[in-house]
Write a protein that holds these residues in place. Structure first.
Motif, PDB file in Angstrom:
ATOM      1  N   GLU A  42       1.192  -1.070   0.068  1.00  0.00           N
ATOM      2  CA  GLU A  42      -0.109  -0.370   0.049  1.00  0.00           C
ATOM      3  C   GLU A  42       0.897   1.473  -0.113  1.00  0.00           C
ATOM      4  O   GLU A  42       1.803   0.473   0.593  1.00  0.00           O
ATOM      5  N   THR A  43       0.508   1.947  -1.082  1.00  0.00           N
ATOM      6  CA  THR A  43       1.578   3.373  -0.617  1.00  0.00           C
ATOM      7  C   THR A  43       0.821   4.742   0.457  1.00  0.00           C
ATOM      8  O   THR A  43      -0.358   4.375   0.540  1.00  0.00           O
ATOM      9  N   VAL A  44       1.544   4.978   1.301  1.00  0.00           N
ATOM     10  CA  VAL A  44       1.381   6.144   2.322  1.00  0.00           C
ATOM     11  C   VAL A  44       1.711   7.002   1.878  1.00  0.00           C
ATOM     12  O   VAL A  44       3.441   7.091   1.285  1.00  0.00           O
ATOM     13  N   TYR A  45       1.581   8.085   2.472  1.00  0.00           N
ATOM     14  CA  TYR A  45       2.484   9.435   2.362  1.00  0.00           C
ATOM     15  C   TYR A  45       2.238  10.055   3.697  1.00  0.00           C
ATOM     16  O   TYR A  45       1.941  10.394   4.783  1.00  0.00           O
ATOM     17  N   GLU A  46       3.419  11.140   3.480  1.00  0.00           N
ATOM     18  CA  GLU A  46       3.788  10.892   4.893  1.00  0.00           C
ATOM     19  C   GLU A  46       4.785  12.624   4.421  1.00  0.00           C
ATOM     20  O   GLU A  46       5.395  12.987   3.564  1.00  0.00           O
ATOM     21  N   ASN A  47       4.316  13.896   5.311  1.00  0.00           N
ATOM     22  CA  ASN A  47       4.837  15.015   4.987  1.00  0.00           C
ATOM     23  C   ASN A  47       7.127  15.138   6.119  1.00  0.00           C
ATOM     24  O   ASN A  47       6.719  14.740   7.040  1.00  0.00           O
ATOM     25  N   VAL A  48       7.132  14.875   5.338  1.00  0.00           N
ATOM     26  CA  VAL A  48       9.032  15.536   5.543  1.00  0.00           C
ATOM     27  C   VAL A  48       8.919  16.699   5.681  1.00  0.00           C
ATOM     28  O   VAL A  48       9.112  17.392   4.778  1.00  0.00           O
ATOM     29  N   LEU A  49       9.490  17.081   6.660  1.00  0.00           N
ATOM     30  CA  LEU A  49      10.559  18.293   6.994  1.00  0.00           C
ATOM     31  C   LEU A  49      11.488  18.505   6.125  1.00  0.00           C
ATOM     32  O   LEU A  49      12.686  17.703   6.341  1.00  0.00           O
ATOM     33  N   VAL A  50      11.217  19.520   5.581  1.00  0.00           N
ATOM     34  CA  VAL A  50      12.850  19.718   4.102  1.00  0.00           C
ATOM     35  C   VAL A  50      13.732  20.844   4.759  1.00  0.00           C
ATOM     36  O   VAL A  50      14.557  20.868   4.787  1.00  0.00           O
ATOM     37  N   SER A  51      13.149  21.917   5.255  1.00  0.00           N
ATOM     38  CA  SER A  51      14.119  23.087   6.103  1.00  0.00           C
ATOM     39  C   SER A  51      13.073  23.673   7.071  1.00  0.00           C
ATOM     40  O   SER A  51      12.218  23.562   7.078  1.00  0.00           O
ATOM     41  N   PRO A  52      14.134  23.298   8.311  1.00  0.00           N
ATOM     42  CA  PRO A  52      13.238  23.585   9.781  1.00  0.00           C
ATOM     43  C   PRO A  52      12.611  25.296   9.868  1.00  0.00           C
ATOM     44  O   PRO A  52      13.473  25.956   8.441  1.00  0.00           O
ATOM     45  N   ALA A  53      12.182  25.986  10.413  1.00  0.00           N
ATOM     46  CA  ALA A  53      12.151  27.227  10.991  1.00  0.00           C
ATOM     47  C   ALA A  53      13.126  28.330  10.525  1.00  0.00           C
ATOM     48  O   ALA A  53      13.792  27.724  11.523  1.00  0.00           O
ATOM     49  N   ALA A 173       6.264   9.511  -0.925  1.00  0.00           N
ATOM     50  CA  ALA A 173       5.508   8.760  -0.818  1.00  0.00           C
ATOM     51  C   ALA A 173       5.529   7.437  -0.817  1.00  0.00           C
ATOM     52  O   ALA A 173       7.414   7.495  -1.215  1.00  0.00           O
ATOM     53  N   ARG A 174       5.507   6.288   0.193  1.00  0.00           N
ATOM     54  CA  ARG A 174       6.711   4.863   0.008  1.00  0.00           C
ATOM     55  C   ARG A 174       5.644   3.675   0.004  1.00  0.00           C
ATOM     56  O   ARG A 174       4.346   3.799   0.327  1.00  0.00           O
ATOM     57  N   ARG A 175       6.298   2.813  -0.795  1.00  0.00           N
ATOM     58  CA  ARG A 175       4.864   1.643  -0.569  1.00  0.00           C
ATOM     59  C   ARG A 175       5.829   0.874   0.674  1.00  0.00           C
ATOM     60  O   ARG A 175       6.780   0.754   1.113  1.00  0.00           O
ATOM     61  N   VAL A 176       4.084   0.915   1.493  1.00  0.00           N
ATOM     62  CA  VAL A 176       4.389  -0.370   2.615  1.00  0.00           C
ATOM     63  C   VAL A 176       4.057  -1.999   2.824  1.00  0.00           C
ATOM     64  O   VAL A 176       2.950  -2.272   2.167  1.00  0.00           O
ATOM     65  N   VAL A 177       4.153  -2.638   3.171  1.00  0.00           N
ATOM     66  CA  VAL A 177       3.605  -4.232   2.758  1.00  0.00           C
ATOM     67  C   VAL A 177       2.748  -3.976   3.844  1.00  0.00           C
ATOM     68  O   VAL A 177       2.672  -3.695   5.603  1.00  0.00           O
ATOM     69  N   VAL A 178       1.675  -4.367   3.565  1.00  0.00           N
ATOM     70  CA  VAL A 178      -0.107  -4.623   4.276  1.00  0.00           C
ATOM     71  C   VAL A 178       0.314  -6.336   5.112  1.00  0.00           C
ATOM     72  O   VAL A 178      -0.008  -6.246   6.091  1.00  0.00           O
ATOM     73  N   SER A 179       1.018  -6.963   3.821  1.00  0.00           N
ATOM     74  CA  SER A 179       0.617  -8.936   4.532  1.00  0.00           C
ATOM     75  C   SER A 179       1.671  -9.104   3.656  1.00  0.00           C
ATOM     76  O   SER A 179       1.459  -8.924   2.451  1.00  0.00           O
TER      77      SER A 179
END
Length: 196
Positions: A42-53, A173-179
């Motif tokens: 399954e493809t999951v989407y996550e927010n990744v910090l590119v540059s800090p404040a 986006a990254r793919r993870v193993v569901v089963s």
């Protein structure tokens, strides 16, 4: 571990059953086929910090204006120039050769004879330049020269401004193993070959 042991046992039984059926010529009692179940992703989407404040300092450059004034760039000067002579070209005919006599060999009726030949006087048209007005000197006064000069004037000095820069995120986006995939055995009923 128990599933793998059971699968191995069933595989051994199936092979033994086929061998025994082939050897004895009898119908198989049970038949199994291997079933492979692929892994489910399954493809999951996550927010990744590119540059800090952080903070950023912006510099607003100084603003300059212009002011014009008239300045003398060349003073008045006096010079003298030569006025060339005025000439006129006239043409006249002059004698360039008086003519006269000369001796030359000629062939007349097949005989080579020495003849005295008379030459006419020769004239040519020649050009002659005559001075109509002689060369002279003339006084020339050049006026002073002025120019409008623009001077740079500071209107507003340089300013410094601090800007708050928010953190920057990027969705990846990254793919993870569901089963996980698996394999096993399924019992079959094949007409005239295998029965339950």
């Amino acid at each position: 571990m128990i599933r793998k042991t059971a699968s191995s046992a069933i595989a051994s039984l199936a092979v033994l059953g086929l061998v025994s059926e082939t050897a004895a010529g009898e119908r198989a009692v049970e038949c199994y086929e291997q079933v492979n179940r692929p892994s489910v992703y399954e493809t999951v989407y996550e927010n990744v910090l590119v540059s800090p404040a952080g903070q950023q300092v912006d510099y607003v450059p100084a603003i300059y204006g212009t002011r014009e004034r008239v300045v003398q760039i060349v003073p008045q000067r006096v010079s003298y120039e030569i006025v060339p002579a005025v000439t006129h070209t006239i043409y006249r005919t002059v004698k360039v050769d008086d003519g006269g006599y000369s001796w030359e060999w000629r062939v007349i009726r097949g005989r080579k004879v020495l003849c005295k030949v008379r030459h006419k006087a020769r004239y040519e048209r020649v050009a002659e330049t005559v001075v109509v007005q002689p060369e002279s000197q003339r006084r020339v006064v050049s006026p002073a020269e002025y120019e409008r000069v623009a001077e740079e004037v500071l209107v507003q000095p340089e300013q410094r401004r601090i800007v708050i820069v928010p953190a920057s995120y990027q969705t990846v986006a990254r793919r993870v193993v569901v089963s996980q995939g698996s394999s096993g055995w399924r019992r079959l009923h094949i007409l005239r070959h295998c029965r339950y």
